[in-house]
Motif scaffolding. Structure first.
Motif, PDB file in Angstrom:
ATOM      1  N   ARG A   1     -20.402 -13.921 -48.255  1.00 49.39           N
ATOM      2  CA  ARG A   1     -20.889 -14.453 -47.041  1.00 49.39           C
ATOM      3  C   ARG A   1     -20.237 -13.634 -45.931  1.00 49.39           C
ATOM      4  O   ARG A   1     -20.828 -12.963 -44.894  1.00 49.39           O
ATOM      5  CB  ARG A   1     -20.702 -15.734 -46.642  1.00 49.39           C
ATOM      6  CG  ARG A   1     -21.295 -16.644 -47.433  1.00 49.39           C
ATOM      7  CD  ARG A   1     -20.684 -18.144 -47.360  1.00 49.39           C
ATOM      8  NE  ARG A   1     -21.560 -19.315 -47.977  1.00 49.39           N
ATOM      9  CZ  ARG A   1     -21.010 -20.543 -48.473  1.00 49.39           C
ATOM     10  NH1 ARG A   1     -19.946 -20.580 -48.321  1.00 49.39           N
ATOM     11  NH2 ARG A   1     -21.846 -21.061 -49.337  1.00 49.39           N
ATOM     12  N   ALA A   2     -18.981 -13.347 -46.038  1.00 49.40           N
ATOM     13  CA  ALA A   2     -18.272 -12.483 -45.036  1.00 49.40           C
ATOM     14  C   ALA A   2     -18.868 -11.192 -44.902  1.00 49.40           C
ATOM     15  O   ALA A   2     -19.010 -10.442 -43.912  1.00 49.40           O
ATOM     16  CB  ALA A   2     -16.820 -12.452 -45.465  1.00 49.40           C
TER      17      ALA A   2
ATOM     18  N   PRO B   1     -17.200 -17.223 -50.456  1.00 46.16           N
ATOM     19  CA  PRO B   1     -16.752 -17.042 -49.025  1.00 46.16           C
ATOM     20  C   PRO B   1     -16.789 -15.260 -48.527  1.00 46.16           C
ATOM     21  O   PRO B   1     -17.043 -15.133 -47.556  1.00 46.16           O
ATOM     22  CB  PRO B   1     -15.280 -17.776 -48.911  1.00 46.16           C
ATOM     23  CG  PRO B   1     -15.046 -17.871 -50.148  1.00 46.16           C
ATOM     24  CD  PRO B   1     -16.220 -18.315 -51.100  1.00 46.16           C
ATOM     25  N   THR B   2     -16.310 -14.477 -49.527  1.00 44.23           N
ATOM     26  CA  THR B   2     -16.333 -13.299 -49.345  1.00 44.23           C
ATOM     27  C   THR B   2     -17.657 -12.573 -49.205  1.00 44.23           C
ATOM     28  O   THR B   2     -17.923 -11.549 -48.489  1.00 44.23           O
ATOM     29  CB  THR B   2     -15.164 -12.330 -50.140  1.00 44.23           C
ATOM     30  OG1 THR B   2     -15.617 -12.973 -51.650  1.00 44.23           O
ATOM     31  CG2 THR B   2     -13.581 -12.821 -49.810  1.00 44.23           C
TER      32      THR B   2
ATOM     33  N   ALA C   1     -22.165 -11.068 -43.184  1.00 44.50           N
ATOM     34  CA  ALA C   1     -21.931 -11.178 -41.751  1.00 44.50           C
ATOM     35  C   ALA C   1     -21.279  -9.987 -41.259  1.00 44.50           C
ATOM     36  O   ALA C   1     -21.525  -9.784 -39.890  1.00 44.50           O
ATOM     37  CB  ALA C   1     -20.930 -12.401 -41.418  1.00 44.50           C
ATOM     38  N   ALA C   2     -20.503  -9.016 -42.004  1.00 41.39           N
ATOM     39  CA  ALA C   2     -20.064  -8.036 -41.344  1.00 41.39           C
ATOM     40  C   ALA C   2     -21.038  -6.921 -41.349  1.00 41.39           C
ATOM     41  O   ALA C   2     -20.432  -5.856 -40.775  1.00 41.39           O
ATOM     42  CB  ALA C   2     -18.680  -7.432 -42.086  1.00 41.39           C
TER      43      ALA C   2
END
Lengths: 337, 337, 337, 337
Positions: free
Chosen positions: A285-286, A282-283, A289-290
């Protein structure tokens, strides 16, 4: 630069401060209020010793207005810096992924991992031959033998590799093998080392110190740039906070903050930031995305046998699964992988 | 060491964990509850790879019971270590004070300061010849010339001196001049440097990293001790927190915590901890009251002209005033100065 | 207040900012440099909405120059505020000590403790009747019954007492019994509660929030002062940092920082700051040495049976021993006990 | 629960600890090593007063094994909790977005914003009628009038709204208007308030405290759940760290950590986390990519005129642009918007 005088500072005190500053060639514009006098300083304020001014009689506070770094700043260089490593370009539209084990442990482990991450789509290899360990009793890395296995993995897969260098006198040796030098978090303010890699002709992956502000981090990049090496990539890898449920706290907003402040590429290392393999996905992916330009991810064929950082390493199949979910996120913000 | 199994872990999973641990020669005592099974591990658990166990199926958490350092621990050496530097003894009943400028700037500045702090009662000199600076554009120290001025000051005052060493290959040069080597906060986890001073035959002042836990700090001491040098003095100099009214936050309770955990002497540096000269006096007193074996204090004859850390430097007369108030505090807890 | 314009801000943008600010009656002095324009704002800048200015086109940054609190500031009231509670004076030359159990548990426990701390020289009692507990399953205090035991202890020993109030509507009830109201750390920014005690005619002990800067803390004091109650005492009780060897980190330099910024008395609570009884003694001494006006210390006749905070409570004999060492430290800095 | 005895603890001391624990009905399994004895405690350890055991002679340390919350835990309720607010479902496959101004300032501002965020695709409104402000001199909100404008906005747009409640006695009034109650970060450990909303029959948005651990946060959720209200939504809004380039540090990994630990929905507030409108977009995307069930975003038609938090508010057109980029990210991880 701004100087705020104390309430009740005398005109003579104000005058003395102005005189001292104007000796440097800067100009001072005083704003005299009933309670406070503020001095605006214009010109090349690098010549002013702020700490000295702060200690003069009648001075309440001084504030810097200009940023303390120059070469690393977006203002100095408005265009994104692109860094080429073989045929990989970092800092462009394409999001890159560097993957591999925390530590190179053996020929077999390194080659097996390299082939697996190549198959999953990684663009570069990573792996530690010299390991900074908080305990003198922990595995300290294979040394030059590790560099040889990394070079072999590169030969077999075609992927260039990044590896850590821990002391100035090792820069020549490591540079002989590696495609990119890594400065680890604990060495972000090892100024002798920054100086040494600043004189190398090779890309540098500069990890953020656990305890370092973004400004200090950019100052460390400035060290490298000011010694002539402008191939610096910043890597956010988590900062130390009071929260203990993760190894560190991934400062995700550092990515867009850096994109405003600097022209250098920015990567995210979700493995060190979280310390747990099941939080990497998940991180990671974050991070994409950031707006990160890339990811650094630890992969180990058998994490439960890893000599270092096993708990945060992905198995190859997990890594492959993560890789399949990233392109859609990159595409959502107009990037490719 | 303790292993906590997940709720619903199967007997086979428990068995596998026990087997893996017992391969190392340790013994496992299982406590089987209705909801949780806990495994107590007894023996030399250094042989167990905790991270590996944590990744085995059915394992919820692992917890270390033993401290990760040995030579630095109070249990290993219950008696306070005394460190001798010329005729100064650190770690005994007498509280010592090391004083001098942040950076050696000139022959005159160094000698003037040395005579002043000697007159005020300081027991050692301090001064930086090689300066770690966050900006590549700041004054980086006089180098060997600075060491020569320090040596001259020692000659004139009879006070031994401590000075910072920033990279492994400089250890021989600095050792040639200095009476004690300082490892700065930013280098607390520069393991190559710890290794190098571990092989020097000279006392080492190990400053705490800005964001290092007490345990990590003792692990860094362990690095030095494990390479054969047991003359290590710990120096608390403030940690980084969210509070911005001081440069750092002096962790005063680190003093008694260390006195429980280790046999090594503990000093306090109120200058770096607070960053403001007018906070040095009360925090220096607090350091002595909390049981520190000594203080490290920055003194400069003209702080407003200092090339480094002027705002936190005491003028000689302020330093002298501070020195007169300390013996009564030391006496209140049964110590002398 | 200062406004820093962006590089390349247009004269029209500068003009628009000046106009908007001057609408409030403030005056603006521009310092126009080649690269940067700085606007110094003089007058009652409270009328300026800083956040609004910051969002105007061409504005890079805004900086406040004046402190955001007024009534609590040393500048507003240069003389130390003295607070009287029965015949105890807080903030004067004499260092005071408030002692007692974390929670009032029974009539016997409260009376036994009260007599013991009185005998050892405490000047006030402390004890919680309403307890803020992070778990809904923990002991929540005896409520009004606890207040009655505190009142009884006061009657028997002659010592006034402080106790915590947790919600606005409880202020009348608690005020009926107590000599001083305590606002706990977790309620430091419970503005409804600050408002309520601001309207009480009673001294208030305002503990620092675990996560609060000194400036925020003084703003909370300002809330109370601005509602008409100027009997506020600040109590440093440790802040949250990354260090886990103590419950919190005692910010000892907060004591001298507050002495510069405010006229309100400052106390130190070494029990909550450290969380361990064997660290209370050295940190209590450090608090007095740093210039605190008093100490708040947890004492329990049988800590191992305490329903709350046993590990940080001193036994009466330990407390008595501590009390004998403090007067010499107070004397060393010219104070009495 | 585990008890680690000190080296050299006597058999009698071990026995005493076992006896005390077994009085509660728990069972103790001792692991006796040459150096250390470890006691594994099995059974309902809530009955054991850990702090008491820790103070017994011969005890070195105690460690909790079970989590201190129950109702909020994933183990207690393995299925994700879905919370319905009108026809909005929070915690399911669809990612929700709550948007609106920090503070309700006027009828026009509220309605204009509501229509704009509705048009852009928001699923709920947000807006503060009662505002917790760190300064007593700042705008404190319109109070009940603000609630009326929120209700009007709901009527006109069909979107339910969430608004903050700051004190226990205001719960009835706010509940009369709102669809969801918000507990602000500064009130996360206002236990009286948690109790009060625990007795309300209404969803609660529980924001994380600035310096609260995830465990403490879940304990605060447990307070609400244990008083009968199981409609709790957690909202990560940034924690306080040493980094000052953002208002707070968004703890992005808290999202997946919470997804493991609890069944409650998790949202992200990028506006408060970063404090700057131009960082909201990338961090909002990161929140969705990390698996958050929704976002809370501040929108203001004219941020430069906002009475509160203007710098972090998006203009409606920026918000609309952000909303168009989110569905692709949600889709990349198998969710809808």
């Amino acid at each position: 630069m701004i100087v705020v005088m104390k309430k009740g500072a005398s005109p003579m005190q104000v005058e003395a401060v102005i005189e001292r500053i104007e000796l440097t060639g800067c100009k001072v514009h005083p704003s005299v209020g009933e309670e406070t006098t503020i001095l605006g300083v214009i010109g090349d304020v690098r010549a002013v010793n702020i700490a000295q001014i702060q200690l003069m009689d009648g001075v309440d506070r001084t504030m810097r207005v200009a940023r303390p770094y120059k070469l690393a700043s977006r203002e100095f260089n408005p265009t994104d810096t692109l860094i080429r490593v073989s045929d990989v370009v970092i800092g462009g539209n394409k999001v890159v992924v560097m993957a591999g084990p925390c530590a190179v442990e053996s020929r077999e482990q390194m080659l097996e991992t390299a082939h697996a991450v190549k198959a999953a789509g990684a663009t570069m290899l990573r792996g530690g031959a010299f390991k900074p360990r908080s305990s003198p009793y922990s595995f300290q890395g294979l040394g030059e033998e590790g560099l040889q296995y990394l070079a072999l993995a590169r030969e077999e897969t075609g992927l260039p590799f990044v590896t850590e260098v821990m002391e100035p006198q090792m820069v020549p040796l490591v540079s002989q093998y590696a495609d990119m030098l890594q400065i680890g978090a604990r060495n972000m303010q090892n100024f002798a080392l920054l100086h040494a890699v600043g004189e190398a002709h090779m890309p540098v992956l500069l990890k953020r110190g656990l305890m370092s502000t973004i400004e200090e981090w950019l100052m460390s990049a400035e060290y490298i740039l000011s010694h002539g090496n402008n191939q610096v990539i910043l890597c956010e890898r988590g900062i130390r906070t009071f929260e203990t449920s993760t190894r560190n706290t991934l400062d995700i907003s550092a990515v867009p903050v850096l994109k405003q402040l600097t022209h250098l590429p920015v990567m995210v290392d979700p493995s060190h930031a979280t310390g747990k393999w099941d939080l990497v996905e998940p991180t990671a992916r974050a991070g994409v995305a950031a707006g990160a330009d890339g990811l650094v991810i630890e992969v180990h064929p058998r994490p439960e046998e890893a000599l270092s950082d096993g708990p945060q390493s992905l198995k190859p199949e997990r890594f492959a699964a993560l890789m399949t979910s990233l392109p859609a996120i990159a595409a959502a913000i107009g990037r490719s992988m």
